[in-house]
Enzyme design. Structure first.
Site, PDB file in Angstrom:
ATOM      1  N   PRO A   8     -12.157  36.868  46.677  1.00  0.00           N
ATOM      2  CA  PRO A   8     -12.827  37.932  47.423  1.00  0.00           C
ATOM      3  C   PRO A   8     -12.169  39.300  47.410  1.00  0.00           C
ATOM      4  CG  PRO A   8     -12.559  35.962  48.757  1.00  0.00           C
ATOM      5  CD  PRO A   8     -11.702  35.814  47.566  1.00  0.00           C
ATOM      6  N   GLU A   9     -12.718  40.166  46.606  1.00  0.00           N
ATOM      7  CA  GLU A   9     -12.475  41.588  46.743  1.00  0.00           C
ATOM      8  C   GLU A   9     -13.787  42.176  47.241  1.00  0.00           C
ATOM      9  OE1 GLU A   9     -10.503  43.555  43.481  1.00  0.00           O
ATOM     10  OE2 GLU A   9      -9.664  41.677  42.777  1.00  0.00           O
ATOM     11  N   LYS A  38     -12.918  44.769  52.579  1.00  0.00           N
ATOM     12  CA  LYS A  38     -13.078  43.330  52.389  1.00  0.00           C
ATOM     13  C   LYS A  38     -13.460  42.607  53.678  1.00  0.00           C
ATOM     14  CE  LYS A  38      -9.461  43.789  48.900  1.00  0.00           C
ATOM     15  NZ  LYS A  38      -8.056  43.517  48.582  1.00  0.00           N
ATOM     16  N   HIS A  86     -12.511  22.157  53.458  1.00  0.00           N
ATOM     17  CA  HIS A  86     -12.050  23.531  53.592  1.00  0.00           C
ATOM     18  C   HIS A  86     -12.996  24.371  54.417  1.00  0.00           C
ATOM     19  CE1 HIS A  86     -10.077  22.300  49.603  1.00  0.00           C
ATOM     20  NE2 HIS A  86      -9.173  22.201  50.564  1.00  0.00           N
ATOM     21  N   ARG A 125      -7.215  28.111  51.438  1.00  0.00           N
ATOM     22  CA  ARG A 125      -5.815  28.425  51.759  1.00  0.00           C
ATOM     23  C   ARG A 125      -5.614  29.002  53.161  1.00  0.00           C
ATOM     24  NH1 ARG A 125      -3.566  31.519  46.568  1.00  0.00           N
ATOM     25  NH2 ARG A 125      -1.673  31.650  47.805  1.00  0.00           N
ATOM     26  N   ARG A 145      -0.120  61.699  47.717  1.00  0.00           N
ATOM     27  CA  ARG A 145       0.441  60.383  47.397  1.00  0.00           C
ATOM     28  C   ARG A 145       1.378  60.487  46.203  1.00  0.00           C
ATOM     29  NH1 ARG A 145       0.135  56.964  51.522  1.00  0.00           N
ATOM     30  NH2 ARG A 145      -1.622  57.711  52.746  1.00  0.00           N
ATOM     31  N   ARG A 173       2.472  42.299  41.400  1.00  0.00           N
ATOM     32  CA  ARG A 173       1.372  41.452  40.972  1.00  0.00           C
ATOM     33  C   ARG A 173       1.233  41.530  39.461  1.00  0.00           C
ATOM     34  NH1 ARG A 173      -2.333  41.300  45.298  1.00  0.00           N
ATOM     35  NH2 ARG A 173      -3.043  39.441  44.227  1.00  0.00           N
TER      36      ARG A 173
END
Length: 261
Positions: free
Chosen positions: A2-3, A59, A93, A112, A151, A250
């Site tokens: 899930p994004e 999300k 689950h 999870r 940034r 990542r």
DNA sequence: AGTACCACCTGACGGC
DNA sequence: TGCCGTCAGGTGGTAC
């Protein structure tokens, strides 16, 4: 999975299947997924109401009951929402089931248990309390440029920082950078106005396209990196080799020929 | 402000 | 078959 595109697909699925149906029961409540909320309260607030509208921010998925409060779902890494499989595909689950009157059961699954379930009276306050940036699918150019302003970090980490812009995860960050031809470790500072505008275009384009295809990996365009997320696969654009590196903790996949540092 | 690392939790997969 | 290391699309905390 899930994004943002997955969550948007779940939202559309919920709208198509579960709105305006009375909630007859709340079952399979996984209390570990609840924070500041008991199963009893969840039941009391949901049973007898119906879901009347929905929102999504990044999300997070929100569904409003006609009793007032919003049900909030976050899917972690393995969360899913399913309203077809009446018996529920995955009993082990299953973390929450809304038994809907005369219809399917809405099942929230999360192997999870990294996701979450909340109730809130005020979605905007919920979003603000979590410090979420503007939603990546709907953010306008000015808002996006604003979010990047000042940034100094690596562009991939910046895109994935939910408090800067909400909804982009590891997979789609790579896809967006591939289309924008920017190396994931490139500092945001080094991107000129044109590159930032291009990045914004690709954020909207990639997420929008993926959402419209139900975030189904098998339905992504062949010109995308996603079907080639394996070391050594040919780049769909230049035929070079896809490379895997470590970036902001990542795995990042990229084409080193298309995406120069 | 930014990064690197750990933890949460539950697997799947490959090598030996 | 069993054991072990590695990896997995998210987020939050800590330490530097």
């Amino acid at each position: 999975m899930p994004e943002l595109p997955d969550v948007e697909a779940y939202r559309r699925h919920l709208v198509a299947t579960a709105l305006h149906r009375r909630i007859d029961g709340v079952e399979h409540v996984s209390t570990e997924m609840l924070t500041g909320l008991s199963a009893t309260t969840l039941r009391r607030k949901l049973v007898g109401t119906s879901l009347e509208s929905s929102r999504r921010h990044g999300k997070y998925l929100f569904a409003r009951t006609d009793g007032g409060p919003w049900l909030v779902l976050h899917f972690g890494m393995t969360g899913r929402l399913d309203c077809d499989g009446r018996a529920g595909g995955d009993r082990d689950h299953t973390r929450l089931v809304l038994a809907l009157h005369g219809g399917c059961s809405l099942a929230f699954e999360d192997q999870r248990k990294l996701g979450g379930i909340w109730l809130t009276d005020d979605v905007d306050r919920f979003i603000a309390a979590r410090n979420l940036g503007p939603d990546a699918l709907t953010v306008e150019k000015a808002g996006f440029l604003d979010a990047l302003h000042g940034r100094r970090g690596a562009v991939k980490a910046t895109l994935m920082n939910q408090s800067i812009v909400a909804g982009i995860g590891n997979i789609y960050a790579d896809e967006i950078l591939f289309h924008a031809r920017v190396h994931p470790r490139r500092p945001v500072q080094q991107l000129d106005e044109g590159a930032r505008v291009q990045l914004h275009r690709q954020v909207r384009h990639v997420l929008g396209t993926a959402a419209d295809r139900n975030a189904d990996p098998g339905r992504m365009p062949r010109s995308w990196l996603l079907p080639r997320r394996t070391e050594g696969e040919p780049c769909p654009r230049c035929g070079g080799r896809v490379e895997r590196i470590r970036a902001s903790g990542r795995s990042a996949y990229l084409c080193p020929r298309c995406q120069r540092r």
